[in-house]
Design a protein around this motif. Structure first.
Motif, PDB file in Angstrom:
ATOM      1  N   TYR A  62       0.874  -1.062  -0.165  1.00  0.00           N
ATOM      2  CA  TYR A  62       0.141  -0.074   0.024  1.00  0.00           C
ATOM      3  C   TYR A  62       0.981   1.314  -0.062  1.00  0.00           C
ATOM      4  CZ  TYR A  62      -3.790  -3.052   1.287  1.00  0.00           C
ATOM      5  OH  TYR A  62      -4.905  -3.864   1.154  1.00  0.00           O
ATOM      6  N   LEU A  63       2.200   0.961   0.145  1.00  0.00           N
ATOM      7  CA  LEU A  63       3.030   2.344   0.206  1.00  0.00           C
ATOM      8  C   LEU A  63       3.955   2.600  -0.994  1.00  0.00           C
ATOM      9  CD1 LEU A  63       4.373   1.244   3.877  1.00  0.00           C
ATOM     10  CD2 LEU A  63       2.647   2.945   3.436  1.00  0.00           C
ATOM     11  N   GLU A  64       4.067   3.620  -1.412  1.00  0.00           N
ATOM     12  CA  GLU A  64       4.690   3.990  -2.419  1.00  0.00           C
ATOM     13  C   GLU A  64       6.112   3.931  -2.377  1.00  0.00           C
ATOM     14  OE1 GLU A  64       5.007   7.991  -5.734  1.00  0.00           O
ATOM     15  OE2 GLU A  64       3.950   8.151  -4.152  1.00  0.00           O
ATOM     16  N   ASP A  65       6.506   4.648  -0.979  1.00  0.00           N
ATOM     17  CA  ASP A  65       7.908   4.959  -0.845  1.00  0.00           C
ATOM     18  C   ASP A  65       8.306   3.722   0.508  1.00  0.00           C
ATOM     19  OD1 ASP A  65      10.437   5.323  -0.196  1.00  0.00           O
ATOM     20  OD2 ASP A  65      10.113   7.328   0.236  1.00  0.00           O
ATOM     21  N   TRP A  66       9.051   2.676   0.356  1.00  0.00           N
ATOM     22  CA  TRP A  66       9.364   1.922   1.350  1.00  0.00           C
ATOM     23  C   TRP A  66      10.354   2.353   2.354  1.00  0.00           C
ATOM     24  CZ3 TRP A  66       9.007  -4.037  -0.278  1.00  0.00           C
ATOM     25  CH2 TRP A  66       8.017  -4.493  -0.724  1.00  0.00           C
ATOM     26  N   GLY A  67      11.202   3.240   1.772  1.00  0.00           N
ATOM     27  CA  GLY A  67      12.320   3.669   2.583  1.00  0.00           C
ATOM     28  C   GLY A  67      12.109   4.076   4.058  1.00  0.00           C
TER      29      GLY A  67
END
Length: 243
Positions: free
Chosen positions: A120-125
């Motif tokens: 569900y997240l665009e940026d995992w960082g």
């Protein structure tokens, strides 16, 4: 993408009851993903575990039954209300968006389980950095995500031409319990997943495509007759260790 009815994307509150009911008995959740997560977790007695994206609490309950001290977080108050009914008033449940900093001290947990939530997240960082921070040295992050090969295959069979090697947004309409919600996901290739894990300081111990629980073959015979086998591409599982 904004839903046509003006509602917010990924509004689990609106489908909480229906989603939780589906999660209890479905092939993919009850007889595939959850048994696999518990198998990878192994003996958890006495371990401090963060259930990141705990939903209505089925995995939380199973880990607690096995002797773990579990804390659950989820962005949906509606799902957490269902978890509270299941788990009791003393369960440690908190409304937390995994895109935000976590309200826990460094090294607070021995394990984190992230069950079907990272996609569900665009940026995992930032999220992985926070999960790494709250893990004790040598702690484990156990992850399940939608299998990138399966998603790409389904899109191509439906006539699409997705670029597998690009991280891309996908929106679907889910109807559960008589309620409809627009759900948005971020599909990414396998190499982008592994690079994100290692960049956050994790060592990859396991990448797995496990079989379903044995009971699934008797409970869903028509599915396996159509598949012509006992395994399928569904989710992808990782066991990662914090350095």
């Amino acid at each position: 993408m904004v839903p046509a009815d003006g509602g917010r994307a990924n509004d689990y509150d609106s489908i909480a009851e229906g989603y939780a009911a589906e999660n209890e008995t479905s092939l993919l959740n009850a007889y595939y993903e959850r048994p696999a997560m518990l198998e990878f977790a192994g003996d958890v007695a006495g371990r401090r575990i963060l259930d990141a994206g705990c939903g209505s609490g089925p995995l939380f309950a199973a880990l607690r039954d096995r002797g773990a001290a579990v804390t659950g977080v989820d962005a949906s108050p509606g799902m957490l209300e269902l978890a509270r009914r299941r788990l009791g008033a003393d369960a440690d449940l908190r409304v937390v968006d995994l895109a935000d900093p976590l309200p826990f001290s460094d090294g607070a947990f021995d394990d984190v389980v992230a069950s079907l939530v990272l996609h569900y997240l665009e940026d995992w960082g930032p999220t992985l950095a926070e999960l790494r921070r709250v893990l004790a040295p040598g702690g484990r992050l156990i992850v399940s995500v939608e299998h990138p090969f399966a998603i790409t295959l389904m899109q191509r069979l439906a006539g699409g031409k997705p670029n597998y090697f690009r991280t891309r947004k996908r929106t679907e309409e889910w109807t559960m319990g008589g309620q409809t919600a627009r759900m948005s996901f971020w599909d990414r290739p396998l190499h982008a997943m592994t690079e994100a894990f290692t960049a956050a300081g994790f060592r990859i111990d396991v990448i797995s495509e496990p079989p379903p629980a044995p009971a699934a073959l008797d409970l869903f015979p028509e599915v396996f007759r159509e598949l012509g086998g006992t395994r399928f591409l569904g989710f992808l599982f990782f066991v990662l260790q914090a350095g």
